[in-house]
Design a protein around this motif. Structure first.
Motif, PDB file in Angstrom:
ATOM      1  N   LYS A  10       0.830  -1.221   0.000  1.00 40.99           N
ATOM      2  CA  LYS A  10       0.000   0.000   0.000  1.00 40.99           C
ATOM      3  C   LYS A  10       0.859   1.263   0.000  1.00 40.99           C
ATOM      4  O   LYS A  10       0.695   2.138  -0.851  1.00 40.99           O
ATOM      5  N   THR A  11       1.737   1.343   0.990  1.00 43.97           N
ATOM      6  CA  THR A  11       2.531   2.562   1.134  1.00 43.97           C
ATOM      7  C   THR A  11       3.445   2.762  -0.073  1.00 43.97           C
ATOM      8  O   THR A  11       3.559   3.868  -0.605  1.00 43.97           O
ATOM      9  N   THR A  12       4.080   1.688  -0.499  1.00 42.91           N
ATOM     10  CA  THR A  12       4.964   1.760  -1.668  1.00 42.91           C
ATOM     11  C   THR A  12       4.192   2.285  -2.876  1.00 42.91           C
ATOM     12  O   THR A  12       4.688   3.131  -3.628  1.00 42.91           O
ATOM     13  N   ILE A  61      -4.285   8.892  -0.812  1.00 42.44           N
ATOM     14  CA  ILE A  61      -4.306   8.636   0.633  1.00 42.44           C
ATOM     15  C   ILE A  61      -3.758   7.240   0.911  1.00 42.44           C
ATOM     16  O   ILE A  61      -4.244   6.251   0.348  1.00 42.44           O
ATOM     17  N   ASP A  62      -2.759   7.184   1.779  1.00 41.86           N
ATOM     18  CA  ASP A  62      -2.222   5.888   2.208  1.00 41.86           C
ATOM     19  C   ASP A  62      -2.919   5.482   3.503  1.00 41.86           C
ATOM     20  O   ASP A  62      -3.006   6.278   4.442  1.00 41.86           O
ATOM     21  N   SER A  63      -3.429   4.262   3.565  1.00 44.95           N
ATOM     22  CA  SER A  63      -4.238   3.887   4.729  1.00 44.95           C
ATOM     23  C   SER A  63      -3.600   2.760   5.540  1.00 44.95           C
ATOM     24  O   SER A  63      -2.765   2.013   5.038  1.00 44.95           O
ATOM     25  N   LEU A 117      -2.297   8.493   6.193  1.00 40.37           N
ATOM     26  CA  LEU A 117      -3.372   8.227   7.150  1.00 40.37           C
ATOM     27  C   LEU A 117      -3.052   7.006   8.021  1.00 40.37           C
ATOM     28  O   LEU A 117      -3.940   6.407   8.623  1.00 40.37           O
ATOM     29  N   ASP A 118      -1.782   6.632   8.066  1.00 39.97           N
ATOM     30  CA  ASP A 118      -1.364   5.454   8.837  1.00 39.97           C
ATOM     31  C   ASP A 118      -0.464   5.899   9.994  1.00 39.97           C
ATOM     32  O   ASP A 118       0.538   6.576   9.755  1.00 39.97           O
ATOM     33  N   PRO A 119      -0.820   5.531  11.243  1.00 42.39           N
ATOM     34  CA  PRO A 119       0.034   5.901  12.390  1.00 42.39           C
ATOM     35  C   PRO A 119       1.485   5.421  12.225  1.00 42.39           C
ATOM     36  O   PRO A 119       2.392   5.987  12.826  1.00 42.39           O
ATOM     37  N   SER A 158       3.265   5.800   9.737  1.00 40.44           N
ATOM     38  CA  SER A 158       3.941   6.918   9.044  1.00 40.44           C
ATOM     39  C   SER A 158       4.981   6.497   8.009  1.00 40.44           C
ATOM     40  O   SER A 158       5.957   7.206   7.786  1.00 40.44           O
ATOM     41  N   ASN A 159       4.789   5.352   7.380  1.00 40.38           N
ATOM     42  CA  ASN A 159       5.798   4.917   6.411  1.00 40.38           C
ATOM     43  C   ASN A 159       5.824   5.766   5.144  1.00 40.38           C
ATOM     44  O   ASN A 159       6.875   5.906   4.516  1.00 40.38           O
ATOM     45  N   ALA A 160       4.694   6.331   4.778  1.00 37.69           N
ATOM     46  CA  ALA A 160       4.693   7.202   3.593  1.00 37.69           C
ATOM     47  C   ALA A 160       5.458   8.489   3.901  1.00 37.69           C
ATOM     48  O   ALA A 160       6.145   9.049   3.039  1.00 37.69           O
TER      49      ALA A 160
HETATM   50 MG   LIG Z   1       1.788   0.961   4.834  1.00 37.11          MG
END
Ligand SMILES: [Mg+2]
Ligand SMILES: Nc1ncnc2c1ncn2[C@@H]1O[C@H](COP(=O)(O)OP(=O)(O)O)[C@@H](O)[C@H]1O
Length: 260
Positions: free
Chosen positions: A16-18, A123-125, A39-41, A43-45
């Motif tokens: 997802k993040t990638t 949006i990254d989730s 939008l992910d705690p 925070s990888n994005a």
């Molecule tokens: Mg991710």
């Protein structure tokens, strides 16, 4: 007005993040104005773009409504790409928002005044179906679901499709499935081919023709705080994400994703 794309799948580690970071970068590279919302705690994005903390705030402040979007968005090293960073505080949002009326609509309302500033909002989730992902589903025009070519790949996808159906019936009737993206594909592995066959059989045109191969440059790039497109533009990973961006634009036109 920006087209809002939620990158989602209830499974973790599927790309997802990638995909969010590199699709955002690829669209910016072809001169689109892009806002990436983390939008992910986890925070990888955010860290994947070389940002490790922001005193300015994060999606957390956006959701608890103490800051507005213009106060927290950051320009990045990539021309045309703006980031709304996340941080670990976002874990608390789930509980803190319990009493807040219309809590699933906060993200949508908070980006509304800024939608004309961008061509795409990506949006990254997180890998769970809580209030964060729900805000994403309510905000988005459509979902892009990465599908890792591994065992049980279809399970996470079925859960996501059920969530999309529920959200459509009450909160966001226009929510589309933009497509399913095969990720971490290894052509030497029979399992990859079998996941691909299952996905194409079940989902037909919803599966992007573009396939993201398993590629070491993709896995290395986050530790340098760079999208693979910047880390190694000639790698197969970079080329596959550029191809995804082109296919996305083509499908957007073909299917009229900007129309209701
Ligand atoms: Mg991710
Ligand atoms: N195509 C790929 N080839 C190799 N490694 C990948 C690829 N896509 C993702 N990865 C790596 O796999 C891990 C999980 O990917 P990530 O995008 O963070 O998944 P998610 O956001 O769904 O949890 C990360 O370490 C990432 O760098």
């Amino acid at each position: 007005m920006a087209l809002v794309v939620l990158v989602a799948n209830q499974k973790g580690g599927v790309g997802k993040t990638t995909t969010a970071v590199n699709l955002a970068t690829a669209l910016a590279a072809i001169k689109r104005r892009v806002l990436l919302i983390d939008l992910d705690p986890q925070s990888n994005a955010t860290s994947g773009l070389g940002i490790y903390s922001s005193k300015l705030g994060s999606t957390y402040e956006l959701l608890i409504q103490t800051r507005n979007l213009s106060e927290i968005m950051l320009t990045t090293d990539i021309p045309g790409l703006t980031l709304v960073p996340s941080n670990v505080n976002l874990i608390g949002a789930e509980i803190e928002l319990v009493q807040v009326p219309d809590r699933e609509k906060i993200l949508k309302k908070s980006i509304e005044p800024y939608r004309d500033m961008f061509d795409y909002i990506i949006i990254d989730s997180p890998p769970s179906m809580g209030i964060l992902t729900l805000n994403g589903l309510v905000t988005a025009n459509g979902v892009l679901a990465p599908l890792q070519c591994e065992y049980y790949a279809m399970e996470g996808l079925n859960q996501l499709v059920n969530s999309i159906k529920r959200v459509r019936s009450v909160l966001n009737p226009g929510l589309r499935i933009f497509g399913v993206l095969l990720t971490m594909y290894d052509k030497r592995n029979a399992l990859s081919l079998s996941v691909e066959n299952d996905a194409r059989e079940m989902l037909g045109e919803k599966v992007f023709n573009t396939i993201i191969p398993r590629n070491v440059k993709i896995s290395e790039s986050p530790s340098y705080g760079k999208p693979v497109l910047i880390y190694d533009v000639k790698s197969v990973g970079s080329r596959s994400y550029m191809e995804l961006a082109r296919e996305f634009l083509e499908k957007e036109r073909k299917y009229g994703w900007r129309k209701n």
